[in-house]
Design a protein around this motif. Structure first.
Motif, PDB file in Angstrom:
ATOM      1  N   ALA A 175      10.812   5.525   6.619  1.00  8.20           N
ATOM      2  CA  ALA A 175      11.069   4.645   7.766  1.00  8.20           C
ATOM      3  C   ALA A 175      10.073   4.927   8.887  1.00  8.20           C
ATOM      4  CB  ALA A 175      12.498   4.849   8.264  1.00  8.20           C
ATOM      5  N   ALA A 176       9.793   6.199   9.139  1.00 10.77           N
ATOM      6  CA  ALA A 176       8.840   6.561  10.198  1.00 10.77           C
ATOM      7  C   ALA A 176       7.443   6.034   9.862  1.00 10.77           C
ATOM      8  CB  ALA A 176       8.815   8.072  10.383  1.00 10.77           C
ATOM      9  N   GLY A 177       7.036   6.178   8.611  1.00 11.45           N
ATOM     10  CA  GLY A 177       5.731   5.671   8.197  1.00 11.45           C
ATOM     11  C   GLY A 177       5.628   4.169   8.360  1.00 11.45           C
ATOM     12  N   PHE A 178       6.691   3.461   8.049  1.00  8.89           N
ATOM     13  CA  PHE A 178       6.720   2.007   8.210  1.00  8.89           C
ATOM     14  C   PHE A 178       6.472   1.629   9.670  1.00  8.89           C
ATOM     15  CE2 PHE A 178       9.337  -1.750   9.237  1.00  8.89           C
ATOM     16  CZ  PHE A 178       8.703  -2.686   8.443  1.00  8.89           C
ATOM     17  N   TRP A 179       7.174   2.285  10.584  1.00  7.44           N
ATOM     18  CA  TRP A 179       7.030   1.954  12.006  1.00  7.44           C
ATOM     19  C   TRP A 179       5.687   2.408  12.555  1.00  7.44           C
ATOM     20  CZ3 TRP A 179       9.628  -1.818  13.723  1.00  7.44           C
ATOM     21  CH2 TRP A 179      10.879  -2.098  13.197  1.00  7.44           C
ATOM     22  N   VAL A 180       5.140   3.492  12.057  1.00  5.91           N
ATOM     23  CA  VAL A 180       3.805   3.930  12.495  1.00  5.91           C
ATOM     24  C   VAL A 180       2.767   2.881  12.111  1.00  5.91           C
ATOM     25  CG1 VAL A 180       1.988   5.629  12.033  1.00  5.91           C
ATOM     26  CG2 VAL A 180       4.295   6.392  12.572  1.00  5.91           C
ATOM     27  N   LEU A 181       2.871   2.334  10.908  1.00  5.79           N
ATOM     28  CA  LEU A 181       1.931   1.285  10.494  1.00  5.79           C
ATOM     29  C   LEU A 181       2.041   0.053  11.393  1.00  5.79           C
ATOM     30  CD1 LEU A 181       2.147   1.417   6.601  1.00  5.79           C
ATOM     31  CD2 LEU A 181       0.226   2.059   8.050  1.00  5.79           C
ATOM     32  N   ILE A 182       3.255  -0.318  11.747  1.00  5.38           N
ATOM     33  CA  ILE A 182       3.453  -1.470  12.639  1.00  5.38           C
ATOM     34  C   ILE A 182       2.793  -1.189  13.986  1.00  5.38           C
ATOM     35  CG2 ILE A 182       5.182  -2.807  13.909  1.00  5.38           C
ATOM     36  CD1 ILE A 182       5.170  -3.519  11.000  1.00  5.38           C
ATOM     37  N   LEU A 183       3.033   0.004  14.539  1.00  3.91           N
ATOM     38  CA  LEU A 183       2.450   0.360  15.837  1.00  3.91           C
ATOM     39  C   LEU A 183       0.929   0.409  15.776  1.00  3.91           C
ATOM     40  CD1 LEU A 183       4.984   3.049  17.074  1.00  3.91           C
ATOM     41  CD2 LEU A 183       4.667   0.729  17.948  1.00  3.91           C
ATOM     42  N   GLU A 207      -1.018  -1.344  13.865  1.00  3.91           N
ATOM     43  CA  GLU A 207      -1.503  -2.723  13.842  1.00  3.91           C
ATOM     44  C   GLU A 207      -1.462  -3.332  15.235  1.00  3.91           C
ATOM     45  OE1 GLU A 207       0.714  -4.859  10.921  1.00  3.91           O
ATOM     46  OE2 GLU A 207      -0.504  -4.104   9.277  1.00  3.91           O
ATOM     47  N   LEU A 208      -0.420  -3.015  15.998  1.00  4.38           N
ATOM     48  CA  LEU A 208      -0.322  -3.553  17.354  1.00  4.38           C
ATOM     49  C   LEU A 208      -1.386  -2.954  18.269  1.00  4.38           C
ATOM     50  CD1 LEU A 208       3.541  -3.642  17.846  1.00  4.38           C
ATOM     51  CD2 LEU A 208       1.999  -5.581  17.587  1.00  4.38           C
ATOM     52  N   VAL A 209      -1.615  -1.648  18.176  1.00  2.00           N
ATOM     53  CA  VAL A 209      -2.572  -0.965  19.047  1.00  2.00           C
ATOM     54  C   VAL A 209      -4.004  -1.378  18.729  1.00  2.00           C
ATOM     55  CG1 VAL A 209      -3.529   1.311  19.609  1.00  2.00           C
ATOM     56  CG2 VAL A 209      -1.065   0.979  19.513  1.00  2.00           C
ATOM     57  N   THR A 210      -4.336  -1.476  17.440  1.00  4.41           N
ATOM     58  CA  THR A 210      -5.711  -1.806  17.057  1.00  4.41           C
ATOM     59  C   THR A 210      -6.007  -3.290  17.201  1.00  4.41           C
ATOM     60  OG1 THR A 210      -5.074  -2.031  14.740  1.00  4.41           O
ATOM     61  CG2 THR A 210      -5.907   0.126  15.463  1.00  4.41           C
ATOM     62  N   PRO A 239      -1.295  -8.792  12.606  1.00  2.00           N
ATOM     63  CA  PRO A 239      -0.314  -8.253  11.648  1.00  2.00           C
ATOM     64  C   PRO A 239       0.088  -9.294  10.611  1.00  2.00           C
ATOM     65  CG  PRO A 239       0.710  -8.615  13.774  1.00  2.00           C
ATOM     66  CD  PRO A 239      -0.753  -8.948  13.924  1.00  2.00           C
ATOM     67  N   THR A 240      -0.073  -8.909   9.381  1.00  2.00           N
ATOM     68  CA  THR A 240       0.396  -9.768   8.302  1.00  2.00           C
ATOM     69  C   THR A 240       1.852  -9.412   8.061  1.00  2.00           C
ATOM     70  OG1 THR A 240      -0.333  -8.145   6.700  1.00  2.00           O
ATOM     71  CG2 THR A 240      -1.863  -9.924   7.225  1.00  2.00           C
ATOM     72  N   ASP A 241       2.546 -10.254   7.388  1.00  2.00           N
ATOM     73  CA  ASP A 241       3.973 -10.033   7.158  1.00  2.00           C
ATOM     74  C   ASP A 241       4.147  -8.732   6.380  1.00  2.00           C
ATOM     75  OD1 ASP A 241       6.652 -10.558   7.229  1.00  2.00           O
ATOM     76  OD2 ASP A 241       6.627 -11.834   5.452  1.00  2.00           O
ATOM     77  N   PRO A 242       4.531  -7.638   7.039  1.00  2.00           N
ATOM     78  CA  PRO A 242       4.619  -6.361   6.331  1.00  2.00           C
ATOM     79  C   PRO A 242       5.826  -6.327   5.394  1.00  2.00           C
ATOM     80  CG  PRO A 242       5.412  -6.110   8.552  1.00  2.00           C
ATOM     81  CD  PRO A 242       4.932  -7.535   8.424  1.00  2.00           C
ATOM     82  N   PRO A 243       5.698  -5.637   4.282  1.00  2.00           N
ATOM     83  CA  PRO A 243       6.855  -5.518   3.396  1.00  2.00           C
ATOM     84  C   PRO A 243       7.929  -4.658   4.045  1.00  2.00           C
ATOM     85  CG  PRO A 243       5.103  -4.082   2.668  1.00  2.00           C
ATOM     86  CD  PRO A 243       4.550  -4.885   3.812  1.00  2.00           C
ATOM     87  N   GLU A 244       9.157  -4.888   3.630  1.00  2.00           N
ATOM     88  CA  GLU A 244      10.242  -4.066   4.166  1.00  2.00           C
ATOM     89  C   GLU A 244      10.067  -2.634   3.679  1.00  2.00           C
ATOM     90  OE1 GLU A 244      13.808  -6.003   2.867  1.00  2.00           O
ATOM     91  OE2 GLU A 244      13.840  -7.254   4.643  1.00  2.00           O
ATOM     92  N   PRO A 245      10.537  -1.692   4.448  1.00  2.00           N
ATOM     93  CA  PRO A 245      10.405  -0.296   4.020  1.00  2.00           C
ATOM     94  C   PRO A 245      11.185  -0.036   2.736  1.00  2.00           C
ATOM     95  CG  PRO A 245      11.769  -0.471   5.976  1.00  2.00           C
ATOM     96  CD  PRO A 245      11.215  -1.829   5.720  1.00  2.00           C
ATOM     97  N   ARG A 246      10.676   0.897   1.930  1.00  2.04           N
ATOM     98  CA  ARG A 246      11.305   1.183   0.637  1.00  2.04           C
ATOM     99  C   ARG A 246      12.703   1.756   0.791  1.00  2.04           C
ATOM    100  NH1 ARG A 246       6.538   4.344  -1.709  1.00  2.04           N
ATOM    101  NH2 ARG A 246       4.944   2.873  -1.141  1.00  2.04           N
ATOM    102  N   TRP A 247      12.951   2.505   1.856  1.00  2.00           N
ATOM    103  CA  TRP A 247      14.280   3.089   2.016  1.00  2.00           C
ATOM    104  C   TRP A 247      15.329   2.007   2.158  1.00  2.00           C
ATOM    105  CZ3 TRP A 247      16.909   1.959   6.451  1.00  2.00           C
ATOM    106  CH2 TRP A 247      16.169   1.526   7.548  1.00  2.00           C
ATOM    107  N   LEU A 248      14.944   0.872   2.737  1.00  2.00           N
ATOM    108  CA  LEU A 248      15.895  -0.227   2.885  1.00  2.00           C
ATOM    109  C   LEU A 248      16.218  -0.823   1.527  1.00  2.00           C
ATOM    110  CD1 LEU A 248      17.174  -1.283   5.433  1.00  2.00           C
ATOM    111  CD2 LEU A 248      15.464  -3.083   5.493  1.00  2.00           C
TER     112      LEU A 248
END
Length: 121
Positions: A79-87, A89-92, A96-105
């Motif tokens: 979950a943390a890795g998923f949100w880090v990738l989102i952040l 993409e926002l910072v750089t 953002p392309t439609d990211p896949p849902e996290p595997r834990w979900l």
């Protein structure tokens, strides 16, 4: 294989079957997948038998029977890795392309569907 035949034989590890099951799940309409998720929380199957079986097969692919449970720490890292990738993409400023849902979900949803048992009725 003939000398002029350039077809690629299917993989022997069952990857083709796995992809077909995953495609079947994603081809279901979004409202049907949502219903499956909501009903699985209360331990029930989808009323449509075909949708229920697609969900059951998807859950078995995501969380195979007998596979060890990934554990809470791994789920939190995922979950943390998923949100880090989102952040990132926002910072750089990357579009953002439609990211896949996290595997834990997916694992949590699959666990709920498998707990309800196969849709035999």
């Amino acid at each position: 294989m003939n000398p002029g035949d350039v077809t690629v034989p299917p993989p022997a590890d069952g990857a083709e079957d796995r992809l077909a099951v995953l495609r079947g799940w994603w081809r279901l309409p979004a409202p049907a997948r949502r219903e499956v998720r909501l009903l699985s929380r209360s331990g029930r199957h989808h009323p449509d038998r075909e949708v229920a079986w697609v969900a059951w097969r998807w859950a078995q692919v995501v969380l195979p029977p007998g596979a060890p449970e990934p554990g809470r720490a791994r789920n939190k890292l995922s979950a943390a890795g998923f949100w880090v990738l989102i952040l990132l993409e926002l910072v750089t400023g990357v579009d953002p392309t439609d990211p896949p849902e996290p595997r834990w979900l997916d694992r949590r949803r699959a666990r709920r569907i498998l707990r309800a048992g196969p849709p035999l009725r």
